[in-house]
Design an enzyme around this catalytic site. Structure first.
Site, mmCIF file in Angstrom:
data_model
loop_
_atom_site.group_PDB
_atom_site.id
_atom_site.type_symbol
_atom_site.label_atom_id
_atom_site.label_comp_id
_atom_site.label_asym_id
_atom_site.label_seq_id
_atom_site.Cartn_x
_atom_site.Cartn_y
_atom_site.Cartn_z
ATOM 1 N N CYS A 100 6.201 -102.672 23.010
ATOM 2 C CA CYS A 100 7.522 -102.449 23.604
ATOM 3 C C CYS A 100 7.683 -100.937 23.788
ATOM 4 C CB CYS A 100 8.584 -103.011 22.650
ATOM 5 S SG CYS A 100 10.266 -102.652 23.181
ATOM 6 N N CYS A 127 15.165 -105.320 17.775
ATOM 7 C CA CYS A 127 16.093 -104.978 18.845
ATOM 8 C C CYS A 127 17.417 -104.489 18.274
ATOM 9 C CB CYS A 127 16.376 -106.197 19.713
ATOM 10 S SG CYS A 127 14.998 -106.663 20.713
#
Ligand code: SF4
Length: 364
Positions: free
Chosen positions: A106, A344
């Site tokens: 990511c 997240c």
């Protein structure tokens, strides 16, 4: 930085041209590309197949790498989080997530973010600046080298997701440039089909991406199914409200390949967007537009200064069941790296708590 050329973001033909300006033959350009992108070397000193004199000249006019790793953490679940700094001192954050079938990296497209999603800590930084293609490629090289060893081929292949800090579609040119460099079979060799870009909903760029050959997959962060709530959670909605966004998605749908689906991401915020009624609103919105899509429910990870809590697991399950009962393909994303604040929305949740190092984080 001085005016040294950043080489990590150059394609093989660009590197060949660059070396030609130094009076070097084309094969030196191919060698340099392989050293940077295939062997994943980050300094000219290590490129011992290049003549010493050439390495010294390159050192004068170019940079093999510019990002510096400030600190890194490894989670109990194997997730690795890297905090880096650009040459001008701005934070960049990357997360490596090992998975059973294929590992995922990511990466960030910007340092900070100009958008103001109220469930995201990166928003509080504002935009520091967009990253260059080279800075995007370097994040991947750093994560791959650390996870597998310098230049070692990933054993299971790698997926990339542009879901770190920043709004990727506000830095689309550099992002696509980086993806072109990484797609080269003589280099990192991660093709756009292995890449997902997540947007908060920059409508004109969604339409541009739909027209891009060899584009990555697209995910849209929704967070709400009504303009009223989405205006609060994701103020970009005031600029491009849901109807406009979904119409752009409908256009994008025409560019989907067989078997490909658009992804809608929905962060689950306790008591804010997770009621049965809101599940029905979401299903109705998506069904009304009849888009070939799936929904990823993302458990929110609490971040102290933000006013939200994660929805309980039973609520997430019920929400999923309602969507599925209305024919929507729905998945619940498993949070990773919570203990190192790499999940997240958590990246900045414990700013400095691990090492005193400032950090950033995103959820789109
Ligand atoms: S969720 Fe993404 S788009 Fe929204 S503020 Fe955070 S980084 Fe920016």
């Amino acid at each position: 930085m001085d005016r040294a050329i950043q080489l990590a973001g150059l394609s093989q033909p660009e590197l060949i041209s660059f070396l030609e300006t130094l009076g070097e033959p084309a094969y030196r350009g191919r060698q340099l590309f392989a050293a940077l992108q295939h062997r994943r070397l980050r300094s000219f000193d290590e490129m011992t197949d290049l003549p010493k004199e050439l390495r010294a000249r390159l050192d004068d006019v170019a940079k093999a790498s510019t990002l510096k790793i400030e600190s890194q953490y490894v989670s109990n679940d194997g997730t690795r989080r890297y905090l880096m700094k650009t040459h001008d001192g701005l934070p960049v954050e990357t997360v490596f997530i090992p998975e059973e079938r294929r590992d995922t990296i990511c990466f960030s497209s910007q340092s900070g973010c100009p958008l103001q999603c109220t469930f995201c800590l990166t928003a509080q930084l504002g935009l520091l600046r967009s990253l260059t293609a080279g800075e995007i490629v370097e994040q991947i090289v750093i994560a791959l080298n650390d996870a597998y060893g310098i230049g070692v081929k990933p054993p299971r292949g790698t997926n990339l997701v542009a879901m770190g800090a920043g709004e990727p579609l506000l830095n689309l040119d550099s992002l696509l440039e980086a993806l072109r460099v990484m797609a080269d079979p003589n280099g990192v060799h991660i093709v756009p089909n292995r890449v997902t870009v997540s947007t908060a909903g920059v409508v004109p760029r969604i339409l541009d991406l739909a027209k891009t050959a060899d584009r990555p997959h697209l995910a849209i962060s929704l967070a709400a199914a009504t303009d009223e709530l989405r205006n609060v959670l994701m103020p970009i909605n005031k600029r491009w409200p849901l109807e406009e966004l979904l119409s752009a998605c409908k256009v994008f749908e025409k560019s989907l390949k067989p078997g490909e689906r658009l992804t809608f991401e929905y962060v689950m915020l306790d008591g804010v967007n997770d009621s049965d009624e809101q599940a029905r609103q979401l299903a109705n919105l998506l069904n009304r537009h009849a888009i070939r899509a799936k929904v990823n429910l993302i458990p929110h990870n609490a971040a102290e200064p933000l006013p939200y809590q994660p929805s309980p697991a039973e609520t997430v399950e019920r929400f999923k069941n309602i969507l599925e009962s209305k024919g929507i393909h729905t998945y619940v994303r498993r949070p990773r790296g919570r203990d190192i604040f790499a999940a997240c929305g958590q990246l900045a949740a414990r700013q400095g708590a691990l090492s005193g190092t400032p950090s950033i984080g995103a959820t789109n």
